[in-house]
Each structure stands twice: as structure tokens, then as C-alpha cells.
Design a protein around this motif. Sequence first.
Motif, short mmCIF file in Angstrom:
data_model
loop_
_atom_site.label_atom_id
_atom_site.label_comp_id
_atom_site.label_asym_id
_atom_site.label_seq_id
_atom_site.Cartn_x
_atom_site.Cartn_y
_atom_site.Cartn_z
N PHE A 28 -10.75 22.61 67.37
CA PHE A 28 -9.78 23.09 68.34
C PHE A 28 -8.36 22.92 67.79
CE2 PHE A 28 -11.76 23.07 72.85
CZ PHE A 28 -12.94 23.61 72.38
N ILE A 29 -7.50 23.86 68.13
CA ILE A 29 -6.07 23.73 67.83
C ILE A 29 -5.34 23.58 69.16
CG2 ILE A 29 -4.02 24.82 66.85
CD1 ILE A 29 -5.77 26.26 64.87
N ARG A 30 -4.57 22.49 69.30
CA ARG A 30 -3.86 22.20 70.55
C ARG A 30 -2.36 22.16 70.30
NH1 ARG A 30 -8.66 19.15 70.90
NH2 ARG A 30 -9.81 19.46 72.86
N ASP A 31 -1.60 22.42 71.36
CA ASP A 31 -0.15 22.39 71.25
C ASP A 31 0.38 20.97 71.48
OD1 ASP A 31 -0.22 21.97 74.01
OD2 ASP A 31 0.33 24.04 74.50
N ALA A 32 1.70 20.83 71.53
CA ALA A 32 2.32 19.51 71.66
C ALA A 32 1.97 18.84 72.99
CB ALA A 32 3.83 19.63 71.52
N GLN A 33 1.57 19.61 73.99
CA GLN A 33 1.18 19.06 75.28
C GLN A 33 -0.31 18.74 75.34
OE1 GLN A 33 3.38 21.90 75.15
NE2 GLN A 33 4.92 20.27 75.19
N GLY A 34 -1.01 18.99 74.24
CA GLY A 34 -2.43 18.73 74.21
C GLY A 34 -3.29 19.83 74.79
N LEU A 35 -2.68 20.98 75.10
CA LEU A 35 -3.43 22.10 75.67
C LEU A 35 -3.99 22.97 74.55
CD1 LEU A 35 -0.95 23.08 78.52
CD2 LEU A 35 -3.03 21.69 78.70
N PRO A 36 -5.21 23.47 74.69
CA PRO A 36 -5.83 24.26 73.63
C PRO A 36 -5.18 25.63 73.45
CG PRO A 36 -7.26 24.21 75.55
CD PRO A 36 -6.13 23.26 75.83
N CYS A 37 -4.91 25.98 72.21
CA CYS A 37 -4.47 27.33 71.85
C CYS A 37 -5.65 28.14 71.30
CB CYS A 37 -3.35 27.26 70.81
SG CYS A 37 -1.85 26.45 71.38
N TYR A 38 -6.49 27.46 70.51
CA TYR A 38 -7.69 28.08 69.95
C TYR A 38 -8.87 27.13 70.15
CZ TYR A 38 -4.24 30.90 67.41
OH TYR A 38 -3.18 31.70 67.08
N LYS A 39 -9.96 27.69 70.65
CA LYS A 39 -11.21 26.94 70.77
C LYS A 39 -12.22 27.56 69.80
CE LYS A 39 -10.65 26.01 75.74
NZ LYS A 39 -11.32 26.13 77.07
N SER A 40 -12.93 26.73 69.07
CA SER A 40 -13.85 27.27 68.07
C SER A 40 -15.09 26.40 67.95
CB SER A 40 -13.14 27.35 66.71
OG SER A 40 -14.04 27.71 65.69
N TRP A 41 -16.21 27.08 67.69
CA TRP A 41 -17.40 26.37 67.23
C TRP A 41 -17.91 27.10 65.99
CZ3 TRP A 41 -22.53 27.77 66.51
CH2 TRP A 41 -22.93 29.00 67.04
N SER A 42 -18.53 26.36 65.11
CA SER A 42 -19.00 26.97 63.86
C SER A 42 -20.30 26.33 63.41
CB SER A 42 -17.94 26.83 62.76
OG SER A 42 -17.67 25.46 62.51
N MET A 43 -21.00 27.06 62.57
CA MET A 43 -22.22 26.55 61.94
C MET A 43 -22.03 26.55 60.44
SD MET A 43 -26.18 27.86 62.20
CE MET A 43 -26.18 28.96 60.78
N GLY A 44 -22.31 25.42 59.80
CA GLY A 44 -22.25 25.32 58.36
C GLY A 44 -23.63 25.19 57.75
N ALA A 45 -23.82 25.75 56.58
CA ALA A 45 -25.10 25.69 55.88
C ALA A 45 -24.98 24.74 54.70
CB ALA A 45 -25.50 27.08 55.40
N PHE A 46 -26.00 23.90 54.51
CA PHE A 46 -26.02 22.96 53.39
C PHE A 46 -26.64 23.66 52.17
CE2 PHE A 46 -26.83 20.05 57.16
CZ PHE A 46 -25.47 19.88 57.40
N VAL A 47 -25.89 23.70 51.08
CA VAL A 47 -26.25 24.53 49.94
C VAL A 47 -26.23 23.74 48.64
CG1 VAL A 47 -25.54 26.56 48.59
CG2 VAL A 47 -25.36 26.60 51.09
N ASP A 48 -27.19 24.03 47.77
CA ASP A 48 -27.21 23.48 46.42
C ASP A 48 -26.22 24.28 45.57
OD1 ASP A 48 -27.89 23.08 43.62
OD2 ASP A 48 -29.77 22.19 44.30
N LYS A 49 -25.23 23.62 44.99
CA LYS A 49 -24.21 24.31 44.23
C LYS A 49 -24.76 25.03 43.01
CE LYS A 49 -20.15 21.44 45.31
NZ LYS A 49 -19.09 20.59 44.71
#
Length: 249
Positions: A91-112
Motif C-alpha cells: 500500500f502507498i499512503r499519504d502523510a495522513q496515513g490514508l491509502p492512495c494505492y492499494k495493491s496485492w500481488s503474487m510472486g513466483a519462486f524461481v531457480d535463477k
Amino acid sequence: MFTLDFIVTTSCCDAKGNLKLYSALQMMQDCSEMWIDTEPVVKEYFQQQNMTQLLASRQVEVVRVPQFKERLTVTTSVYGIEPMFGFRNTFIRDAQGLPCYKSWSMGAFVDKSTGRLKKIEKSVMDSLTMEPHLDMEYKERRIKLPKDFGTIHDLPADESSGNTAVAYEPLTVKPSYIDYNRHMNNACYVRMAMDLLPENFKIREMRVEYRAAAKLGDVLRPLVLNHQSSVITVFMLSGMPAAIIEFSR
């Protein structure tokens, strides 16, 4: 939970002094990447196993677009883990602690060395600090496409549905697009897709699904499907989707 503080500087703004979505995504990526320093067991395990975590999908709700010189706080936390995938909120929040952007994501574990998915051990999974998932709308990770999407070259407008599908000039992956994982940085796909949006398109939500990592010199073919309520851009690589991005109005 891991936190980074930012200021909306000149290089992050568009012509109107608004924070670019591309720049907001970079802030999210930076925070997520730095997070691993707070999880020494995971960090050491990835180093020993020559593994990394690659972004597989992300959903972003745009609550409010910050302005030039605003102070922002980015937080990231893991709320789910599977042997080959991790799930987090950023999440990205402003100086008042209010959300500007809400996000969820999925990451994959990978062999380099192979670029393939690789399971992590249960003891490593158990070592993670887990947090509750944050309040936002969680949509499907997969973005549905028309069955013939990968074969179109230029489709005329469908007057009954208000849809148009158009193929744009191919784009070559340049050195400046490559990150330390030696493939095209995730945010670069979004930046290029935004250049293809209709004029004055106001983004309310974005979903992106990454299917293949484009590398230096690869040629991406953008296909854009314009709905009444959204625009879907697919970057084709060797006849297959490399990234699918949906912008909702």
C-alpha cells in the motif's frame, strides 16, 4: 511489515504534477525487494539455492493520485505462502496515513539458472512473518482474453459492443528496460501500455499478469482491446502473451 518513505519528486510526475502510475509501481517494487532484508532465513535460503522471486501478477486500486512534493509511505507485508508462490499487500499512503494505492500481488519462486519454478522448503515457509491481508477488493489473478486474441492483426470496431482491437508497431526491449534479474522490468510493461491508452483515460484500477520474461533484444508486439469500461493490452512475445495489462476506467 516493511516500510519505505518517499517524496513525490519532479522525475516522478507527469505534466500536471501528478504521480505517474509507473513511478508508484517502482516505489512498490523497491519496497517489496528491500523487504527480504527483514527475513534473514528466506534471504539466506534464496542465496544458497540460487533462487529469486519474480512478480507473477499485481492488482492496484487507485484511490487518489498524489501530487508533487507530497510525502508518501509505502508498506509491504506477506499474507500468504505456498511452496512455489507468495502473496503480499503493498500500500502507498499519504502523510495522513490514508491509502492512495492499494495493491496485492503474487510472486513466483524461481531457480535463477533454469528460469523455472522451484519449491521452497516448509521450514523456510514457516519462518516468514505473516500479516493479515489488507482491506481491498481481490479480483482474479488471471485476465481473460478472447480465444483468437493472439492471432489478430487488426480488428474493426464492433459497434454493438463498443469494442475495438488493434495491433501496434512492435517494440524492441532496450538496455534501459533491463533490471538486475536480466529481464525487462515489470513496471516498463505498464509504462509502455499507458502510452497506448486513449487520451484523458483516467485509471481507476489496474491488473497485470506476467507470463514470460522478455529479455534484451526481444521484440514485443502490442495488441490492444478497447472495451467501454476498460482497455486490455497484451504484449506478445514469439506468438505468446508475455504480459497482459487491464486498465479500468
